[in-house]
Design a protein around this motif. Structure first.
Motif, mmCIF file in Angstrom:
data_model
loop_
_atom_site.group_PDB
_atom_site.id
_atom_site.type_symbol
_atom_site.label_atom_id
_atom_site.label_comp_id
_atom_site.label_asym_id
_atom_site.label_seq_id
_atom_site.Cartn_x
_atom_site.Cartn_y
_atom_site.Cartn_z
ATOM 1 N N PHE B 34 0.846 -1.192 0.000
ATOM 2 C CA PHE B 34 0.000 0.000 0.000
ATOM 3 C C PHE B 34 0.888 1.250 0.000
ATOM 4 C CE2 PHE B 34 -3.969 -2.149 1.343
ATOM 5 C CZ PHE B 34 -3.454 -3.344 1.804
ATOM 6 N N TYR B 36 0.246 5.345 1.154
ATOM 7 C CA TYR B 36 -0.619 6.353 1.750
ATOM 8 C C TYR B 36 0.094 7.694 1.682
ATOM 9 C CZ TYR B 36 -3.387 2.575 3.864
ATOM 10 O OH TYR B 36 -4.175 1.467 4.078
ATOM 11 N N GLN B 38 0.096 11.756 3.415
ATOM 12 C CA GLN B 38 -0.364 12.629 4.499
ATOM 13 C C GLN B 38 -0.027 14.062 4.138
ATOM 14 O OE1 GLN B 38 1.574 12.181 8.360
ATOM 15 N NE2 GLN B 38 -0.394 12.457 9.371
ATOM 16 N N GLY B 43 -4.997 13.756 8.119
ATOM 17 C CA GLY B 43 -4.749 12.335 8.328
ATOM 18 C C GLY B 43 -4.231 11.665 7.070
ATOM 19 N N LEU B 44 -3.852 10.401 7.189
ATOM 20 C CA LEU B 44 -3.370 9.645 6.042
ATOM 21 C C LEU B 44 -4.509 9.320 5.089
ATOM 22 C CD1 LEU B 44 -1.025 9.066 8.147
ATOM 23 C CD2 LEU B 44 -0.687 6.942 6.876
ATOM 24 N N PHE B 46 -5.414 6.955 1.554
ATOM 25 C CA PHE B 46 -5.016 5.853 0.695
ATOM 26 C C PHE B 46 -4.732 6.360 -0.722
ATOM 27 C CE2 PHE B 46 -5.026 1.741 -1.170
ATOM 28 C CZ PHE B 46 -5.821 1.783 -2.299
ATOM 29 N N LYS B 49 -2.885 0.372 -4.025
ATOM 30 C CA LYS B 49 -2.440 -0.885 -3.425
ATOM 31 C C LYS B 49 -2.168 -1.925 -4.487
ATOM 32 C CE LYS B 49 -7.152 -2.563 -2.495
ATOM 33 N NZ LYS B 49 -8.118 -2.933 -1.406
ATOM 34 N N LEU B 88 3.894 13.983 2.934
ATOM 35 C CA LEU B 88 4.623 12.862 3.536
ATOM 36 C C LEU B 88 4.001 11.563 3.011
ATOM 37 C CD1 LEU B 88 6.713 11.886 5.631
ATOM 38 C CD2 LEU B 88 4.978 12.218 7.397
ATOM 39 N N PHE B 90 3.867 7.332 2.866
ATOM 40 C CA PHE B 90 4.163 6.117 3.606
ATOM 41 C C PHE B 90 3.877 4.891 2.748
ATOM 42 C CE2 PHE B 90 5.006 7.569 7.850
ATOM 43 C CZ PHE B 90 4.316 8.776 7.964
ATOM 44 N N PHE B 104 4.278 -0.172 8.532
ATOM 45 C CA PHE B 104 4.509 1.045 7.769
ATOM 46 C C PHE B 104 5.996 1.388 7.754
ATOM 47 C CE2 PHE B 104 0.334 2.960 6.909
ATOM 48 C CZ PHE B 104 -0.485 2.096 7.607
ATOM 49 N N GLY B 105 6.405 2.018 6.656
ATOM 50 C CA GLY B 105 7.747 2.582 6.605
ATOM 51 C C GLY B 105 7.826 3.860 7.418
ATOM 52 N N GLY B 107 8.400 6.788 6.336
ATOM 53 C CA GLY B 107 7.877 7.938 5.620
ATOM 54 C C GLY B 107 8.952 8.674 4.837
#
Lengths: 114, 114
Positions: B34, B36, B38, B43-44, B46, B49, B88, B90, B104-105, B107
């Motif tokens: 995935f 995402y 920000q 908020g994050l 989507f 994917k 940002l 992710f 999650f990475g 970022g």
């Protein structure tokens, strides 16, 4: 559209206080998640829940607990807040038990513990 | 155990140029991947994917990502960057054997300059 709301955008608490962070989703999602976001550390999973009254520990559950009494609401509880819990807290929800499910995030709560 | 790495903390590109945000992953089974985004003070959201099928996945806002199994990578790309893409980003991975938990990475901050 899915909507995930969090009770506060900004919160300031003192060390030792009990803190409640509330999250509500309006799409009848089965799964709900709590993450904390810290610079350079990405998102780390605290707890998640697949169903009402059930919970699973994530990667960093220490110092936190959760409650899910209703399907739409998932609460994160800091029993005794500490300064190292100062962070951005993100709630998310997803539809079912499928691994392919996209997570929908709330706007976040920036918590400062003094 | 599953993990994801975003090797660049910061990516800077000029508006109109192509952009790439890198992501590599490690899972024991088949990955679900995935991306995402920000935006500041939000908020994050989507983006896209990869579950199965075509290795090139197209997502929101003109972004796409290519799944490369041999290199265990899932880089995010866009042919022509916009200043409004500054945010940002992710990357996240979910292992079929670890249902419900995404990793999650850390970022990557993308800055697009006019």
């Amino acid at each position: 559209d899915v909507k995930v709301t969090q009770s506060s955008r900004y919160l300031v608490k003192r060390t030792g206080e009990k803190v409640f962070l509330e999250c509500v989703q309006d799409m009848d999602h089965e799964n709900m998640f709590w993450y904390r976001q810290d610079p350079g550390l990405g998102l780390r999973l605290i707890y998640f829940s697949y169903d009402v009254k059930m919970k699973e520990k994530g990667d960093i559950p220490e110092g936190y607990s959760v409650s899910r009494e209703k399907k739409e609401r998932f609460s994160l509880i800091l029993e005794s807040a500490s300064t190292n819990q100062t962070s951005m807290y993100l709630c998310a929800s997803s539809f079912g038990t499928g691994d392919t499910d996209t997570q929908y995030f709330g706007p976040g709560t920036r918590l400062t513990v003094l | 155990a599953q993990s994801v790495a975003q090797p660049e903390d910061q990516v800077n590109v000029a508006e109109g140029n192509p952009l790439t945000v890198k992501c590599t992953y490690s899972v024991s089974g088949n990955p679900y991947l995935f991306w995402y985004v920000q935006y500041p003070n939000r908020g994050l959201q989507f983006l896209l994917k990869y579950i199965t099928g075509d290795n090139l996945v197209k997502g929101s806002y003109g972004f796409e990502a290519e799944f490369n199994k041999s290199q265990t990578s899932f880089h995010l790309k866009k042919p022509s960057a916009l200043v409004s893409d500054s945010a940002l980003y992710f990357c996240a991975v979910r292992d079929m054997a670890n249902a419900g938990k995404s990793t999650f990475g850390d970022g990557t901050t993308l800055t697009v300059k006019p």
